[in-house]
Write an enzyme that holds these catalytic residues in place. Structure first.
Site, PDB file in Angstrom:
ATOM      1  N   ARG A  20       0.889  -1.076   0.016  1.00 58.11           N
ATOM      2  CA  ARG A  20       0.062  -0.015  -0.004  1.00 58.11           C
ATOM      3  C   ARG A  20       1.003   1.190  -0.027  1.00 58.11           C
ATOM      4  O   ARG A  20       1.425   1.627   1.003  1.00 58.11           O
ATOM      5  CB  ARG A  20      -0.925   0.000   1.183  1.00 58.11           C
ATOM      6  CG  ARG A  20      -1.694   1.326   1.321  1.00 58.11           C
ATOM      7  CD  ARG A  20      -3.016   1.174   2.421  1.00 58.11           C
ATOM      8  NE  ARG A  20      -3.869   0.374   1.896  1.00 58.11           N
ATOM      9  CZ  ARG A  20      -5.191   0.502   2.371  1.00 58.11           C
ATOM     10  NH1 ARG A  20      -5.423   1.071   3.280  1.00 58.11           N
ATOM     11  NH2 ARG A  20      -6.129  -0.298   1.579  1.00 58.11           N
ATOM     12  N   HIS A  54      -6.988  -0.043  -6.745  1.00 58.18           N
ATOM     13  CA  HIS A  54      -7.300  -0.783  -5.224  1.00 58.18           C
ATOM     14  C   HIS A  54      -7.895  -2.113  -6.015  1.00 58.18           C
ATOM     15  O   HIS A  54      -8.872  -2.433  -5.852  1.00 58.18           O
ATOM     16  CB  HIS A  54      -8.253  -0.112  -4.575  1.00 58.18           C
ATOM     17  CG  HIS A  54      -8.292  -0.670  -3.057  1.00 58.18           C
ATOM     18  ND1 HIS A  54      -7.261  -1.743  -2.582  1.00 58.18           N
ATOM     19  CD2 HIS A  54      -9.040  -0.310  -2.010  1.00 58.18           C
ATOM     20  CE1 HIS A  54      -7.449  -2.077  -1.538  1.00 58.18           C
ATOM     21  NE2 HIS A  54      -8.689  -1.159  -0.753  1.00 58.18           N
ATOM     22  N   GLN A 112      -9.617  -4.965  -3.551  1.00 64.06           N
ATOM     23  CA  GLN A 112     -10.853  -4.593  -2.918  1.00 64.06           C
ATOM     24  C   GLN A 112     -11.739  -4.854  -4.117  1.00 64.06           C
ATOM     25  O   GLN A 112     -12.858  -5.376  -3.800  1.00 64.06           O
ATOM     26  CB  GLN A 112     -10.734  -2.797  -2.858  1.00 64.06           C
ATOM     27  CG  GLN A 112     -12.032  -2.302  -2.518  1.00 64.06           C
ATOM     28  CD  GLN A 112     -12.505  -2.659  -1.214  1.00 64.06           C
ATOM     29  OE1 GLN A 112     -11.816  -2.316  -0.346  1.00 64.06           O
ATOM     30  NE2 GLN A 112     -13.685  -3.268  -0.800  1.00 64.06           N
ATOM     31  N   ASP A 136     -17.331   5.962  -2.086  1.00 67.58           N
ATOM     32  CA  ASP A 136     -16.214   5.943  -1.441  1.00 67.58           C
ATOM     33  C   ASP A 136     -16.053   7.262  -0.711  1.00 67.58           C
ATOM     34  O   ASP A 136     -16.514   8.015  -0.942  1.00 67.58           O
ATOM     35  CB  ASP A 136     -14.984   5.603  -2.527  1.00 67.58           C
ATOM     36  CG  ASP A 136     -13.473   5.428  -1.856  1.00 67.58           C
ATOM     37  OD1 ASP A 136     -13.621   5.123  -0.629  1.00 67.58           O
ATOM     38  OD2 ASP A 136     -12.700   5.557  -2.366  1.00 67.58           O
ATOM     39  N   CYS A 141     -16.644   0.526   0.051  1.00 65.74           N
ATOM     40  CA  CYS A 141     -15.407  -0.080   0.631  1.00 65.74           C
ATOM     41  C   CYS A 141     -14.977  -0.039   1.858  1.00 65.74           C
ATOM     42  O   CYS A 141     -14.126  -0.700   2.572  1.00 65.74           O
ATOM     43  CB  CYS A 141     -14.146   0.309  -0.435  1.00 65.74           C
ATOM     44  SG  CYS A 141     -13.790   1.892  -0.548  1.00 65.74           S
ATOM     45  N   ARG A 200     -13.121  -9.234   1.658  1.00 61.04           N
ATOM     46  CA  ARG A 200     -11.868  -9.201   1.356  1.00 61.04           C
ATOM     47  C   ARG A 200     -10.900 -10.220   1.894  1.00 61.04           C
ATOM     48  O   ARG A 200      -9.981 -10.681   1.091  1.00 61.04           O
ATOM     49  CB  ARG A 200     -11.403  -7.746   2.483  1.00 61.04           C
ATOM     50  CG  ARG A 200     -11.997  -6.295   2.041  1.00 61.04           C
ATOM     51  CD  ARG A 200     -11.380  -6.232   0.653  1.00 61.04           C
ATOM     52  NE  ARG A 200     -10.085  -5.879   0.554  1.00 61.04           N
ATOM     53  CZ  ARG A 200      -9.617  -4.946   0.967  1.00 61.04           C
ATOM     54  NH1 ARG A 200      -9.970  -3.904   1.582  1.00 61.04           N
ATOM     55  NH2 ARG A 200      -8.038  -4.761   0.763  1.00 61.04           N
TER      56      ARG A 200
END
Ligand code: CP
Ligand code: NVA
Length: 309
Positions: A99, A126, A129, A224, A265, A293
């Site tokens: 990340r 992402h 995700q 988001d 998310c 996830r």
């Protein structure tokens, strides 16, 4: 093989990963040694709850081990190049999730790594995700092709870009509702990438500047954070003002399909990108989404290690 941008993936790969993820979730005991003696390195330059916990718990469930490594405590980019970090890490671990702030750094890491690298949220993507989210939609709706997914809010956004790729790959129809302002609009090259994928799958992508027009008859309404990790806190009031017309409220949910689901998310702020009654209401599937996830990432890791049979 790496998981960087979904634009480089094929629909069949995502289908195989989702199918296996559903199997792993149904029978986790069958996979409890699938990662025996395997180690995952998790490099973080930004905060996380779900990504860190789901990868770490996922490795534990499959008999493997995960190492949390914060860039804050490391020489990465300061006293050590990404090249040397990748080469060194590859001597110890079997797979890496990163990340990092910049996608170009994730690509650099992958280029120099001898083991698979996954982008676990950069400025552009992402993908973990979104594969997990596609699994969740498939669980709830039975299939993906032909479904309409509406994304509302900040669309110059990593999650939006991976959703654009992911929905295009799976032949879904994506409608984005965002302000008519380049701060919040998807970049032209990202639209072009999604349109290129869509040519082969029958997917469509439409951009609206009206929340209800975008949400009309949608099967999935997705939003988001308006304050992604890299956005300075002092921008909050101005962004809130501009994005408020794209807040997911019960009024917006009413124009979506009757059985529409709401997704985020996470992390989420009630009163910002959605109202509390939506995220805490009956159409919200955000915690199933968060749970998946772990299951879908386990499937992704097995796939990247060539262990998905
Ligand atoms: N959705 C997601 O990636 O959450 P975290 O930032 O908590 O990892
Ligand atoms: N767009 C958000 C996603 C968080 C998982 C961010 O970058 O912070």
């Amino acid at each position: 093989m790496h998981l960087l941008s979904l634009k480089d993936w094929k629909p069949g790969q995502i289908k195989d990963i989702i199918e296996k993820a559903i199997e792993i979730k149904a029978k986790p005991e069958d996979y409890k040694t699938a990662m025996k003696d395997r180690t995952l390195l998790m490099i973080f330059e930004k905060p996380s709850l779900r990504t860190r916990l789901s990868f770490e718990a996922g490795m534990t469930k499959m008999g493997g081990h995960a190492i949390f490594y914060s860039v804050k405590d490391s020489p990465l980019g300061k006293k050590e190049t990404i090249h040397d970090t990748a080469k060194t890490s590859s001597r110890y671990v079997d797979i890496i999730m990163a990340r990092l702030l910049k996608f170009k750094d994730v690509k650099d890491l992958a280029k120099n790594s001898d083991v698979p690298v996954m982008d676990a949220l950069s400025d552009e993507n992402h993908p973990c995700q979104i594969i997990c989210d596609l699994m969740t939609v498939q669980e709830k709706k039975g299939s993906l092709k032909g479904l309409k997914l509406c994304y509302l809010g900040d669309a110059e956004n990593n999650v939006t870009y991976s959703l654009m790729h992911g929905t295009a790959l799976m032949g879904m129809h994506m409608a984005i509702g965002c302000p008519d302002d380049k701060t919040f609009m998807p970049k032209k090259e990202k639209i072009a990438e999604a349109e290129e994928i869509a040519k082969a799958t029958g997917a469509t992508l439409k951009i609206h500047h009206d929340a209800k027009a975008a949400a009309k008859d949608a099967d999935v309404v997705y939003t988001d954070s308006w304050m992604s990790y890299h956005i300075p806190a002092e921008q909050m009031e101005e962004r809130k003002k501009q994005l408020m017309p794209f807040q997911v409220s019960t009024d917006v949910m009413k124009v979506a399909a009757k059985d529409a689901v709401f997704m985020n998310c996470l992390p989420a702020m009630r009163g910002m990108e959605q109202t509390a009654d939506v995220i805490d209401g009956p159409q919200s599937i955000v915690f199933d989404q968060a749970e998946n996830r772990m299951w879908a990432q386990n499937s992704i890791m097995l796939y990247l290690l060539g262990k998905l049979t």
